[in-house]
Write a protein that holds these residues in place. Sequence first.
Motif, PDB file in Angstrom:
ATOM      1  N   UNK A 139      39.857  39.348  59.178  1.00 22.52           N
ATOM      2  CA  UNK A 139      40.450  38.843  57.934  1.00 22.52           C
ATOM      3  C   UNK A 139      41.396  39.869  57.324  1.00 22.52           C
ATOM      4  N   UNK A 140      41.020  41.140  57.371  1.00 21.37           N
ATOM      5  CA  UNK A 140      41.904  42.169  56.828  1.00 21.37           C
ATOM      6  C   UNK A 140      43.172  42.282  57.656  1.00 21.37           C
ATOM      7  N   UNK A 141      43.039  42.200  58.972  1.00 20.75           N
ATOM      8  CA  UNK A 141      44.220  42.245  59.846  1.00 20.75           C
ATOM      9  C   UNK A 141      45.165  41.093  59.524  1.00 20.75           C
ATOM     10  N   UNK A 142      44.612  39.894  59.355  1.00 20.77           N
ATOM     11  CA  UNK A 142      45.442  38.727  59.046  1.00 20.77           C
ATOM     12  C   UNK A 142      46.149  38.896  57.701  1.00 20.77           C
ATOM     13  N   UNK A 143      45.454  39.451  56.716  1.00 19.70           N
ATOM     14  CA  UNK A 143      46.077  39.672  55.406  1.00 19.70           C
ATOM     15  C   UNK A 143      47.233  40.661  55.519  1.00 19.70           C
ATOM     16  N   UNK A 144      47.026  41.749  56.273  1.00 20.35           N
ATOM     17  CA  UNK A 144      48.115  42.713  56.491  1.00 20.35           C
ATOM     18  C   UNK A 144      49.308  42.019  57.153  1.00 20.35           C
ATOM     19  N   UNK A 145      49.022  41.241  58.195  1.00 18.14           N
ATOM     20  CA  UNK A 145      50.095  40.584  58.944  1.00 18.14           C
ATOM     21  C   UNK A 145      50.870  39.630  58.035  1.00 18.14           C
ATOM     22  N   UNK A 146      50.168  38.850  57.247  1.00 20.95           N
ATOM     23  CA  UNK A 146      50.852  37.898  56.366  1.00 20.95           C
ATOM     24  C   UNK A 146      51.746  38.604  55.351  1.00 20.95           C
ATOM     25  N   UNK A 147      51.227  39.662  54.734  1.00 16.69           N
ATOM     26  CA  UNK A 147      52.004  40.334  53.690  1.00 16.69           C
ATOM     27  C   UNK A 147      53.179  41.127  54.260  1.00 16.69           C
ATOM     28  N   UNK A 148      53.024  41.648  55.457  1.00 17.26           N
ATOM     29  CA  UNK A 148      54.082  42.491  56.020  1.00 17.26           C
ATOM     30  C   UNK A 148      55.143  41.688  56.773  1.00 17.26           C
ATOM     31  N   UNK A 149      54.806  40.459  57.161  1.00 12.64           N
ATOM     32  CA  UNK A 149      55.775  39.663  57.920  1.00 12.64           C
ATOM     33  C   UNK A 149      56.340  38.487  57.121  1.00 12.64           C
ATOM     34  N   UNK A 150      55.663  38.106  56.042  1.00 13.53           N
ATOM     35  CA  UNK A 150      56.166  37.021  55.186  1.00 13.53           C
ATOM     36  C   UNK A 150      56.647  37.650  53.881  1.00 13.53           C
ATOM     37  N   UNK A 151      57.902  37.967  53.842  1.00 15.72           N
ATOM     38  CA  UNK A 151      58.453  38.733  52.717  1.00 15.72           C
ATOM     39  C   UNK A 151      58.325  37.989  51.399  1.00 15.72           C
ATOM     40  N   UNK A 152      58.465  36.677  51.421  1.00 22.03           N
ATOM     41  CA  UNK A 152      58.380  35.913  50.170  1.00 22.03           C
ATOM     42  C   UNK A 152      56.984  36.006  49.564  1.00 22.03           C
ATOM     43  N   UNK A 153      55.945  36.036  50.395  1.00 21.09           N
ATOM     44  CA  UNK A 153      54.577  36.159  49.885  1.00 21.09           C
ATOM     45  C   UNK A 153      54.373  37.517  49.233  1.00 21.09           C
ATOM     46  N   UNK A 154      54.842  38.554  49.902  1.00 19.80           N
ATOM     47  CA  UNK A 154      54.695  39.900  49.345  1.00 19.80           C
ATOM     48  C   UNK A 154      55.435  40.024  48.018  1.00 19.80           C
ATOM     49  N   UNK A 155      56.623  39.491  47.935  1.00 19.22           N
ATOM     50  CA  UNK A 155      57.398  39.577  46.696  1.00 19.22           C
ATOM     51  C   UNK A 155      56.772  38.730  45.585  1.00 19.22           C
ATOM     52  N   UNK A 156      56.189  37.596  45.957  1.00 18.56           N
ATOM     53  CA  UNK A 156      55.536  36.760  44.959  1.00 18.56           C
ATOM     54  C   UNK A 156      54.374  37.493  44.301  1.00 18.56           C
ATOM     55  N   UNK A 157      53.534  38.145  45.116  1.00 17.96           N
ATOM     56  CA  UNK A 157      52.402  38.884  44.554  1.00 17.96           C
ATOM     57  C   UNK A 157      52.886  40.099  43.763  1.00 17.96           C
ATOM     58  N   UNK A 158      53.923  40.739  44.250  1.00 19.44           N
ATOM     59  CA  UNK A 158      54.462  41.897  43.522  1.00 19.44           C
ATOM     60  C   UNK A 158      54.981  41.502  42.153  1.00 19.44           C
ATOM     61  N   UNK A 159      55.639  40.363  42.085  1.00 25.29           N
ATOM     62  CA  UNK A 159      56.222  39.933  40.809  1.00 25.29           C
ATOM     63  C   UNK A 159      55.156  39.566  39.787  1.00 25.29           C
ATOM     64  N   UNK A 166      36.316  52.720  57.731  1.00 22.96           N
ATOM     65  CA  UNK A 166      36.206  52.395  59.141  1.00 22.96           C
ATOM     66  C   UNK A 166      36.778  51.022  59.450  1.00 22.96           C
ATOM     67  N   UNK A 167      36.446  50.030  58.618  1.00 21.30           N
ATOM     68  CA  UNK A 167      37.016  48.693  58.803  1.00 21.30           C
ATOM     69  C   UNK A 167      38.522  48.709  58.591  1.00 21.30           C
ATOM     70  N   UNK A 168      38.985  49.474  57.638  1.00 21.82           N
ATOM     71  CA  UNK A 168      40.428  49.596  57.401  1.00 21.82           C
ATOM     72  C   UNK A 168      41.128  50.130  58.649  1.00 21.82           C
ATOM     73  N   UNK A 169      40.581  51.174  59.264  1.00 22.84           N
ATOM     74  CA  UNK A 169      41.198  51.739  60.470  1.00 22.84           C
ATOM     75  C   UNK A 169      41.208  50.727  61.610  1.00 22.84           C
ATOM     76  N   UNK A 170      40.099  50.000  61.781  1.00 22.08           N
ATOM     77  CA  UNK A 170      40.036  48.995  62.840  1.00 22.08           C
ATOM     78  C   UNK A 170      41.051  47.875  62.598  1.00 22.08           C
ATOM     79  N   UNK A 171      41.168  47.439  61.345  1.00 18.59           N
ATOM     80  CA  UNK A 171      42.122  46.370  61.032  1.00 18.59           C
ATOM     81  C   UNK A 171      43.552  46.834  61.262  1.00 18.59           C
ATOM     82  N   UNK A 172      43.842  48.056  60.897  1.00 16.46           N
ATOM     83  CA  UNK A 172      45.196  48.582  61.098  1.00 16.46           C
ATOM     84  C   UNK A 172      45.503  48.710  62.589  1.00 16.46           C
ATOM     85  N   UNK A 173      44.528  49.195  63.363  1.00 14.62           N
ATOM     86  CA  UNK A 173      44.730  49.293  64.812  1.00 14.62           C
ATOM     87  C   UNK A 173      44.970  47.914  65.426  1.00 14.62           C
ATOM     88  N   UNK A 174      44.206  46.917  64.976  1.00 12.27           N
ATOM     89  CA  UNK A 174      44.390  45.551  65.469  1.00 12.27           C
ATOM     90  C   UNK A 174      45.760  45.015  65.082  1.00 12.27           C
TER      91      UNK A 174
END
Length: 411
Positions: free
Chosen positions: A352-372, A237-245
């Motif tokens: 907090x979950x919405x902010x984490x999604x936004x950071x990882x999906x809009x800051x490509x360097x952060x997403x790639x850093x965690x992936x690596x 439920x929180x996941x759905x709300x965060x994604x909608x936000x």
Amino acid sequence: MTKPTRRTSILFHIVEFNEGGIESSLLQWLKIYDRREFDVSLSVMFTSPAFENHYRALIPADVKLEMLVDRPWLNYFQARRHANRLGKPGRVARDVFNSLAVRPYVTRRLAALARQHDVIVDFDMSLRRWAGRFDIAWLGVNHFSFDARLGHRPRKAKRLSRQYARYDAVVALNEQMAAEATSMFGDTLQRLFVLPNAIDVDGIRASANAAEAPRAPCSAPYIVSVARLDEYQKDHGTLLQAYAQLLREVDVPEHLVIAGDGGSRQALQARAAELGIAARVHFVGHVDNPHALVAGASLFVLSSRFEGMPMGLLEALTHGKAIVATDCPTGPRDILDNGRFGILVPVSDTAAMTEAFRNLLTVETLRHELSSKAFARAQYYGIEESNKRFAACVATARGARGEPAIATAAR
């Protein structure tokens, strides 16, 4: 001429197979342990539709299978339960029947199996009534947060404390869980080991390329969640709300793919419709092999209120995924090493979950850093390290009983 070494004979046990994380982690354990050192068997108390239709075929061919309750008439009440035909009178009758018929039969079967093995690994601690008997070393494996399950139930915690003390060693899946056990049970436990869930890193990565592995139900990029649809624990439920936000705040192309099934599915689908995101949320149901779905995702999310040692996180690391996980008891903080290998957010915190999604999906360097970093972290839970930890645990439990050590095969 070198004398052949005798392998340590291990009997794993689980009460039955359903669609859950314990079953998935057990299959990994059965697959990865070094056959030069361990002769592995599996006992299952009761059969189930999930076992017959799915899991039986996944048990490694060299693992000897023992059905403890191997008489159809002893399975009568369990079969009615799986068919949703038990009812309250049936549950009362089942409990009486189990006491008078099933338990004596299981006692005889366990006694016979104990004579053939060196160690019993009670993988879901469903053999608590028998633990410590039959002159064999017993390991009991706990898969969930002690605090989440027992912190508000002191009488049950006291009763379980007496039962857990019968095991030669109790296994916690991570340091946080071990700390909870120490706080709750004190020195009543004979021994406490930290033994994380084990994974076959190469096998998991190969599974993503299997021809039969399901692919994403959408052509767009996506966020993926793989978990049973059980709101009490998993909190989709929180996941759905965060994604909608997220969609209200940022123009991102990612859809949301939710793999898993359970009693909350209809309610969650209705909630997605209420939030206006149904067209971009894909409920794909239970997936036998979710690895292609995970490997193809932009990021992986775990939204649970509590866990044990979530296999989904380990598998996401194996696929090199950027991860958002709740900092729930227990597992995510240990697996992600306090946030070094993924973003931790408070439990049920939509913002907090919405902010984490936004950071990882809009800051490509952060997403790639965690992936690596992710794949390197997965190695800690891989075959070689897991075998070392398990061998030390077994040797200590057997040695405490004064049993002679069995020489391990040369590596």
